[in-house]
Design an enzyme around this catalytic site. Structure first.
Site, PDB file in Angstrom:
ATOM      1  N   ASP A 164       0.865  -1.175   0.000  1.00 19.91           N
ATOM      2  CA  ASP A 164       0.000   0.000   0.000  1.00 19.91           C
ATOM      3  C   ASP A 164       0.910   1.236   0.000  1.00 19.91           C
ATOM      4  O   ASP A 164       1.884   1.275   0.758  1.00 19.91           O
ATOM      5  CB  ASP A 164      -0.866  -0.044   1.278  1.00 19.91           C
ATOM      6  CG  ASP A 164      -1.995   0.967   1.240  1.00 19.91           C
ATOM      7  OD1 ASP A 164      -1.706   2.177   1.148  1.00 19.91           O
ATOM      8  OD2 ASP A 164      -3.167   0.540   1.295  1.00 19.91           O
ATOM      9  N   SER A 178      -6.102  14.953 -13.257  1.00 18.08           N
ATOM     10  CA  SER A 178      -7.336  14.753 -14.012  1.00 18.08           C
ATOM     11  C   SER A 178      -7.881  16.090 -14.483  1.00 18.08           C
ATOM     12  O   SER A 178      -7.693  17.125 -13.819  1.00 18.08           O
ATOM     13  CB  SER A 178      -8.356  14.080 -13.082  1.00 18.08           C
ATOM     14  OG  SER A 178      -9.638  14.138 -13.644  1.00 18.08           O
ATOM     15  N   TYR A 238     -12.813  13.779  -4.481  1.00 17.36           N
ATOM     16  CA  TYR A 238     -11.866  13.177  -5.432  1.00 17.36           C
ATOM     17  C   TYR A 238     -11.087  14.286  -6.159  1.00 17.36           C
ATOM     18  O   TYR A 238      -9.858  14.291  -6.192  1.00 17.36           O
ATOM     19  CB  TYR A 238     -12.612  12.306  -6.452  1.00 17.36           C
ATOM     20  CG  TYR A 238     -11.749  11.903  -7.622  1.00 17.36           C
ATOM     21  CD1 TYR A 238     -10.717  10.989  -7.463  1.00 17.36           C
ATOM     22  CD2 TYR A 238     -11.933  12.469  -8.899  1.00 17.36           C
ATOM     23  CE1 TYR A 238      -9.890  10.636  -8.538  1.00 17.36           C
ATOM     24  CE2 TYR A 238     -11.126  12.119  -9.967  1.00 17.36           C
ATOM     25  CZ  TYR A 238     -10.113  11.206  -9.784  1.00 17.36           C
ATOM     26  OH  TYR A 238      -9.301  10.866 -10.838  1.00 17.36           O
ATOM     27  N   LYS A 274      -6.986  15.521  -5.980  1.00 16.52           N
ATOM     28  CA  LYS A 274      -6.069  15.675  -7.116  1.00 16.52           C
ATOM     29  C   LYS A 274      -5.430  17.067  -7.092  1.00 16.52           C
ATOM     30  O   LYS A 274      -4.233  17.218  -7.296  1.00 16.52           O
ATOM     31  CB  LYS A 274      -6.815  15.475  -8.443  1.00 16.52           C
ATOM     32  CG  LYS A 274      -7.258  14.044  -8.678  1.00 16.52           C
ATOM     33  CD  LYS A 274      -6.077  13.138  -8.960  1.00 16.52           C
ATOM     34  CE  LYS A 274      -6.429  11.695  -9.086  1.00 16.52           C
ATOM     35  NZ  LYS A 274      -5.293  10.789  -9.056  1.00 16.52           N
TER      36      LYS A 274
END
Ligand code: NAD
Ligand code: UD1
Length: 340
Positions: free
Chosen positions: A59, A125, A149, A153
């Site tokens: 991880d 993104s 989300y 980013k």
């Protein structure tokens, strides 16, 4: 031979990028915790390229685990794909999203610094542009985010820029992807969403294969040519190539490179349905329903800077994107075997 650590390398974009990297002459090591992937994808990559890829089930938040990997390999660069990516889920589980995406990036950067590996390619993104005022979108367009989300980013982008300000020997690329679709031409690897897909192309392909009844088109009254949402769909192999070009561009000098990876073409949901029907020779049943919360009318890239700075341009057309998606979907109707 340069050695690259690919975090999240067992996932959708990661597996395709491993192929491009190996074909470009890089050595690849993968770290993935397999929370959204199976080992099978990487096995198939090895089959395609005929190279063994060292894999560590680690991880990225596990500093000790990462240190062990860095002790065993001397990396020239890291491409950091590992993270959680479902917008809706991020609203329900912000702690998990910030922990994995932001926390994981902090720990990775710390270990990289400690091992003097200072080339970091980050999966950002187009979501960081929020609801763009104008399209096509250039890299200096205003940034705004509306969900955890997207915010994760943007936070990572800002964190990495701070890292560079403090130490200008880093080589950092923030790659803002538009909508990746498609699959490797072999049909052996592709996107394998868990459960019912949220994204358009996985949903359409499951309708075409008969696993889902009907596509709901989220909104037919947008200010777009046919009223449905417009996006910049990019073939995942073109996107993968963009990473190779970013690594090459970073070699020239320490910097923070911020680049859109898109085609510059906008296609509507109805365009996508038609293109997919053509590629699959199946009918894709649909109904137009209400808009999805948080969606925007149109989002597509201005790819000029990528052409200039990376000498990179997406090459594969929409028909090819749909044909390759279909080849993968029809050969693997249930995705990879689930032995996670
Ligand atoms: P994916 O889920 O297929 O790949 C992500 C991989 O990271 C998976 O294999 C998962 O098992 C792994 N992972 C997740 N958390 C981890 C952790 N804590 N430690 C180690 N491994 C972990 O997603 P993808 O579509 O390949 O996306 C890759 C990256 O690109 C993500 O960061 C995503 O946010 C970003 N991105 C994706 C899209 C898209 O539409 N697919 C668009 C823009 C940006
Ligand atoms: C989504 C994410 C975005 C992420 C991007 C990358 C949301 C709100 N946004 O963007 O943060 O960066 O994926 O892949 O999830 N559509 C339908 N029916 C469906 C699914 C989608 O009509 O069942 C439409 C959408 O309204 C949109 C288009 O298809 O117009 C594309 O949707 P999707 O594939 O989910 O991508 P984005 O919304 O662009």
């Amino acid at each position: 031979m340069k050695k690259i650590l690919v975090t999240g390398g067992a996932g959708y974009i990661g597996t395709h990028t491993c192929i491009e990297l190996i074909e470009a002459g890089y050595e690849v090591v993968v770290v993935d915790n397999l929370c959204n992937a199976s080992k099978e994808g990487l096995k198939r990559v090895e089959e395609i390229v005929n190279v063994e890829i060292p894999f560590y089930r680690v991880d990225v938040r596990d500093k000790t685990g990462l240190i062990e990997v860095f002790k065993q390999h001397k990396f020239d660069a890291v491409i950091h794909f590992a993270g959680l990516k479902a917008v809706g889920e991020s609203v329900e589980k912000p702690i998990e999203y910030y922990d994995t995406n932001v926390g994981g990036s902090f720990i990775l950067a710390e270990v990289m610094r400690d091992f003097n590996c200072k080339t970091f390619v980050f999966s950002s993104s187009a979501t960081v542009y929020g609801n763009p005022k104008t399209v096509p979108i250039k890299e200096d367009s205003p940034l705004s985010v509306t969900n955890p989300y997207g915010r994760s980013k943007l936070m990572i982008e800002e964190f990495l820029q701070d890292v560079f300000v403090a130490d200008e020997t880093w080589h950092i690329a923030l790659l803002r992807y538009f909508n990746p679709i498609g699959a490797h031409k072999s049909g052996l690897i592709g996107e394998d969403p868990n459960g019912t897909p949220n994204n358009l192309i996985p949903y359409i392909s499951q309708v075409a294969i008969g696993k889902l009844d009907k596509l709901s088109i989220f909104g037919g009254d947008y200010n777009t040519p046919d009223g449905t949402g417009v996006r910049d769909y990019i073939h995942v192999m073109d996107l993968a190539k963009g990473h190779v070009r970013a690594l090459q561009a970073l070699e020239n000098k320490p910097q923070v490179l911020i680049v859109n990876l898109g085609t510059g073409n906008g296609y509507s949901v109805l365009d996508m349905v038609k293109a997919f029907e053509k590629a699959s020779e199946k009918t894709v049943a649909y109904k137009i329903t209400k808009r999805r919360a948080g969606d925007i009318a149109a989002c597509y890239a201005d790819p000029t800077y990528a052409i200039e700075i990376l000498d990179w341009k997406a090459e594969r057309e929409l028909d090819k994107m749909c044909q390759d998606t279909w080849r993968w979907q029809s050969a693997n109707p249930n995705g990879y075997p689930r032995h996670k």
